[in-house]
Write a protein that holds these residues in place. Sequence first.
Motif, short mmCIF file in Angstrom:
data_model
loop_
_atom_site.label_atom_id
_atom_site.label_comp_id
_atom_site.label_asym_id
_atom_site.label_seq_id
_atom_site.Cartn_x
_atom_site.Cartn_y
_atom_site.Cartn_z
N UNK A 56 0.84 -1.21 0.00
CA UNK A 56 0.00 0.00 0.00
C UNK A 56 0.87 1.25 0.00
N UNK A 57 1.92 1.26 0.83
CA UNK A 57 2.81 2.43 0.89
C UNK A 57 3.46 2.69 -0.46
N UNK A 58 3.94 1.63 -1.10
CA UNK A 58 4.60 1.77 -2.39
C UNK A 58 3.62 2.26 -3.45
N UNK A 59 2.41 1.73 -3.43
CA UNK A 59 1.43 2.09 -4.45
C UNK A 59 0.92 3.52 -4.29
N UNK A 61 2.46 6.08 -2.51
CA UNK A 61 3.43 7.14 -2.26
C UNK A 61 3.66 7.95 -3.53
N UNK A 62 3.82 9.23 -3.36
CA UNK A 62 4.06 10.14 -4.49
C UNK A 62 5.50 10.05 -4.95
N UNK A 63 6.40 9.78 -4.04
CA UNK A 63 7.81 9.71 -4.37
C UNK A 63 8.30 8.29 -4.36
N UNK A 64 9.59 8.14 -4.23
CA UNK A 64 10.17 6.81 -4.21
C UNK A 64 10.68 6.44 -2.83
N UNK A 65 10.32 7.21 -1.81
CA UNK A 65 10.83 6.94 -0.48
C UNK A 65 10.16 5.69 0.11
N UNK A 66 10.93 4.95 0.87
CA UNK A 66 10.47 3.72 1.49
C UNK A 66 9.94 4.05 2.89
N UNK A 67 9.26 3.08 3.53
CA UNK A 67 8.83 3.32 4.91
C UNK A 67 10.00 3.65 5.84
N UNK A 68 11.14 3.02 5.62
CA UNK A 68 12.32 3.32 6.44
C UNK A 68 12.79 4.75 6.22
N UNK A 69 12.81 5.19 4.96
CA UNK A 69 13.20 6.57 4.66
C UNK A 69 12.21 7.55 5.28
N UNK A 70 10.92 7.24 5.21
CA UNK A 70 9.93 8.13 5.82
C UNK A 70 10.10 8.19 7.34
N UNK A 71 10.42 7.05 7.97
CA UNK A 71 10.67 7.06 9.42
C UNK A 71 11.89 7.92 9.73
N UNK A 72 12.92 7.83 8.87
CA UNK A 72 14.11 8.66 9.07
C UNK A 72 13.79 10.13 8.96
N UNK A 73 12.96 10.48 7.99
CA UNK A 73 12.55 11.88 7.82
C UNK A 73 11.75 12.34 9.04
N UNK A 74 10.84 11.49 9.50
CA UNK A 74 10.05 11.83 10.69
C UNK A 74 10.95 12.04 11.90
N UNK A 75 11.94 11.17 12.07
CA UNK A 75 12.86 11.30 13.20
C UNK A 75 13.65 12.60 13.11
N UNK A 76 14.11 12.93 11.90
CA UNK A 76 14.85 14.19 11.70
C UNK A 76 13.97 15.40 12.02
#
Length: 130
Positions: A56-59, A61-76
């Motif tokens: 669902x996340x891959x389908x 998502x507007x970009x190519x970021x993964x759930x791990x990348x999104x968690x990293x962005x949220x943490x930042x």
Amino acid sequence: MPEEESAGRPEVSRRRRANAPAGSKKRRDVWVTVEEEAALIARAEREKVTVPNLLVSAALSEGTDSPTERRGIMAELMQLHNLLARSSNNINQLARHANATGEVPVEAGEALKHLRSVARRIDAAIEGLM
């Protein structure tokens, strides 16, 4: 989950998606080969999400970021939010001192320089989301 149990644990570590207010409305079955299934399971484990969540996340998502990348962005962003709050508190203390004594503290210049660097980091993080 009681509040005591979840204290100190970030919400972003959750493997399942949050429940929808009205519950699940649609179900989709996806047929994959054995190799595709193995790749999906491996990637979901790397990303620390379920296979359905990964799909669902891959389908959607507007970009190519993964759930791990999104968690990293949220943490930042959470780190920047905390840093900005602490910096703002320091600026307020310096302003209170200046208003009370009529003298601008020596540390004010360095504190403002630090606040500008935090603002630049926030700008860079926002640009990274676009």
